[in-house]
Design a protein around this motif. Structure first.
Motif, short mmCIF file in Angstrom:
data_model
loop_
_atom_site.label_atom_id
_atom_site.label_comp_id
_atom_site.label_asym_id
_atom_site.label_seq_id
_atom_site.Cartn_x
_atom_site.Cartn_y
_atom_site.Cartn_z
N ALA A 159 -21.45 0.70 51.14
CA ALA A 159 -21.97 -0.29 51.81
C ALA A 159 -21.18 -1.43 51.21
CB ALA A 159 -23.56 -0.63 51.61
N GLY A 160 -20.45 -2.41 52.12
CA GLY A 160 -19.69 -3.41 51.47
C GLY A 160 -18.30 -3.17 51.22
N SER A 161 -17.96 -1.85 51.29
CA SER A 161 -16.57 -1.47 50.61
C SER A 161 -15.70 -1.97 51.77
CB SER A 161 -16.66 0.09 50.52
OG SER A 161 -16.50 0.72 51.84
N GLY A 162 -15.67 -2.08 52.84
CA GLY A 162 -14.82 -2.42 53.87
C GLY A 162 -13.97 -1.35 54.30
N LEU A 163 -14.16 -0.04 53.80
CA LEU A 163 -13.23 1.03 54.23
C LEU A 163 -13.68 1.23 55.69
CD1 LEU A 163 -13.82 3.52 51.42
CD2 LEU A 163 -11.91 2.06 51.92
N LYS A 164 -12.65 1.41 56.46
CA LYS A 164 -12.79 1.78 58.09
C LYS A 164 -13.01 3.29 58.40
CE LYS A 164 -10.41 -2.22 59.51
NZ LYS A 164 -9.49 -3.19 60.24
N GLY A 165 -12.42 4.20 57.23
CA GLY A 165 -12.26 5.80 57.82
C GLY A 165 -12.60 6.40 56.63
N THR A 166 -13.02 7.51 56.73
CA THR A 166 -13.68 8.33 55.41
C THR A 166 -12.48 8.76 54.50
OG1 THR A 166 -13.48 10.43 56.60
CG2 THR A 166 -15.57 9.29 56.90
N ASN A 167 -11.30 8.91 55.13
CA ASN A 167 -10.19 9.46 54.32
C ASN A 167 -10.35 10.65 53.59
OD1 ASN A 167 -7.65 8.61 53.06
ND2 ASN A 167 -8.25 8.54 51.22
N SER A 168 -11.02 11.52 54.41
CA SER A 168 -11.14 12.90 54.21
C SER A 168 -9.92 13.59 54.87
CB SER A 168 -12.58 13.56 54.77
OG SER A 168 -13.52 13.07 54.11
N GLY A 169 -9.67 14.69 54.73
CA GLY A 169 -8.43 15.53 55.15
C GLY A 169 -8.80 17.03 55.19
N TYR A 170 -7.93 17.81 56.02
CA TYR A 170 -8.17 19.29 56.28
C TYR A 170 -6.93 19.88 56.43
CZ TYR A 170 -9.49 23.94 57.69
OH TYR A 170 -9.42 25.23 58.16
N LEU A 171 -6.28 20.65 55.59
CA LEU A 171 -5.01 21.41 55.71
C LEU A 171 -5.22 23.13 56.08
CD1 LEU A 171 -1.86 21.62 55.25
CD2 LEU A 171 -2.48 22.01 52.76
N ASN A 172 -4.93 23.47 57.04
CA ASN A 172 -4.72 24.84 57.46
C ASN A 172 -3.53 25.45 57.49
OD1 ASN A 172 -5.19 26.63 59.80
ND2 ASN A 172 -6.94 26.66 58.66
N LEU A 173 -3.47 26.51 56.91
CA LEU A 173 -2.35 27.55 57.28
C LEU A 173 -2.50 28.92 57.64
CD1 LEU A 173 -1.06 27.00 53.24
CD2 LEU A 173 -0.15 25.75 55.31
N ALA A 174 -1.79 29.04 58.67
CA ALA A 174 -2.09 30.18 59.62
C ALA A 174 -1.09 31.06 59.81
CB ALA A 174 -2.76 29.69 60.91
#
Length: 252
Positions: A159-174
């Motif tokens: 709350a109040g951080s001003g962040l617009k996205g979670t900034n989470s990420g996923y890397l997949n090697l197939a």
């Protein structure tokens, strides 16, 4: 009837013309439209069961333009949102992007939004990601980055951080390689990295894996089987447990 030399020449020319037409490839269509229907013994997303380890049905539609641009929609039955107090039983994925090949490398860039109609979760389960992938031979590397505020029911910003996205990420090697006619061996490993706001809630980063293969019966029908699972079971519980998943798919 005896053919004259002029007749022989005309006949040869006609045969050559017919052979040439037969060898000419049909022009590439401006676009293609494909449908897929499937059933699986357990719908796994990044190693985690979305259906309480139960079977479900799935299906989708894909539009591809010869320029490389594409759009698609895919849906599956789910159960996890009801476990969290919500009311959605369907996942709907909407995506679009661009594919191209430069030399021996194929590229894929796009955006994908996961929608759970009327999910009623707060934070929302609806999640949107940007992705980029590169393929060379049997190997593919793909990275997905969350741009929505929330991540599958986890709040992405304090709350109040001003962040617009979670900034989470996923890397997949197939890896996928045909080892015999109609038989393809597949393997992948993925790494989920949560944003600091989510990790502050005690949610750990984790790794998922899949090892298996698929058999192509022809006419768009294929059967796949793989051992799928993920680590950090102490936090995520039995939905991460390793098990054999069987999937039957028909493409139209």
């Amino acid at each position: 009837m005896k053919l004259t030399s002029r007749s022989l020449i005309a006949s040869a020319a006609l045969l050559a013309s017919v052979a040439s037409l037969a060898q000419t490839k049909a022009p590439e269509p401006d676009y293609t439209l494909a449908y897929n229907l499937g059933a699986t013994t357990d719908y796994r997303y990044r190693g985690i069961s979305q259906t309480r380890l139960k079977p479900t049905v799935q299906g989708g539609i894909d539009f591809s333009h010869k320029s490389g641009f594409y759009l698609g929609a895919w849906g599956s039955g789910i159960k996890w949102i009801k476990d969290g107090g919500g009311d959605a039983s369907v996942e709907l994925d909407l995506y679009g992007g661009y594919k191209a090949t430069v030399g021996a490398i194929g590229y894929d860039l796009g955006v994908l939004t996961y929608q759970y109609p009327s999910n009623k979760l707060n934070p929302s389960a609806n999640t949107t990601e940007l992705y980029g992938a590169a393929t060379m031979g049997p190997f593919t590397a793909k990275y997905s980055h969350t741009i929505s505020k929330d991540y599958f029911g986890f709040a992405g910003a304090k709350a109040g951080s001003g962040l617009k996205g979670t900034n989470s990420g996923y890397l997949n090697l197939a890896f996928a390689q045909e080892v015999a006619p109609s038989i393809t061996v597949k393997a992948s490993v993925g790494f989920t990295r949560f944003a600091s706001d989510i990790k502050d809630l005690g949610v750990p980063n984790y790794m998922d894996y899949s090892v298996g293969g698929a058999y192509d019966f022809g006419s768009g029908l294929s059967l796949g089987a793989a051992v799928v699972g993920a680590n950090k079971k102490a936090f995520f519980g039995h939905v991460n447990k390793s098990r054999v998943i069987v999937t039957l798919t028909k493409t139209l």
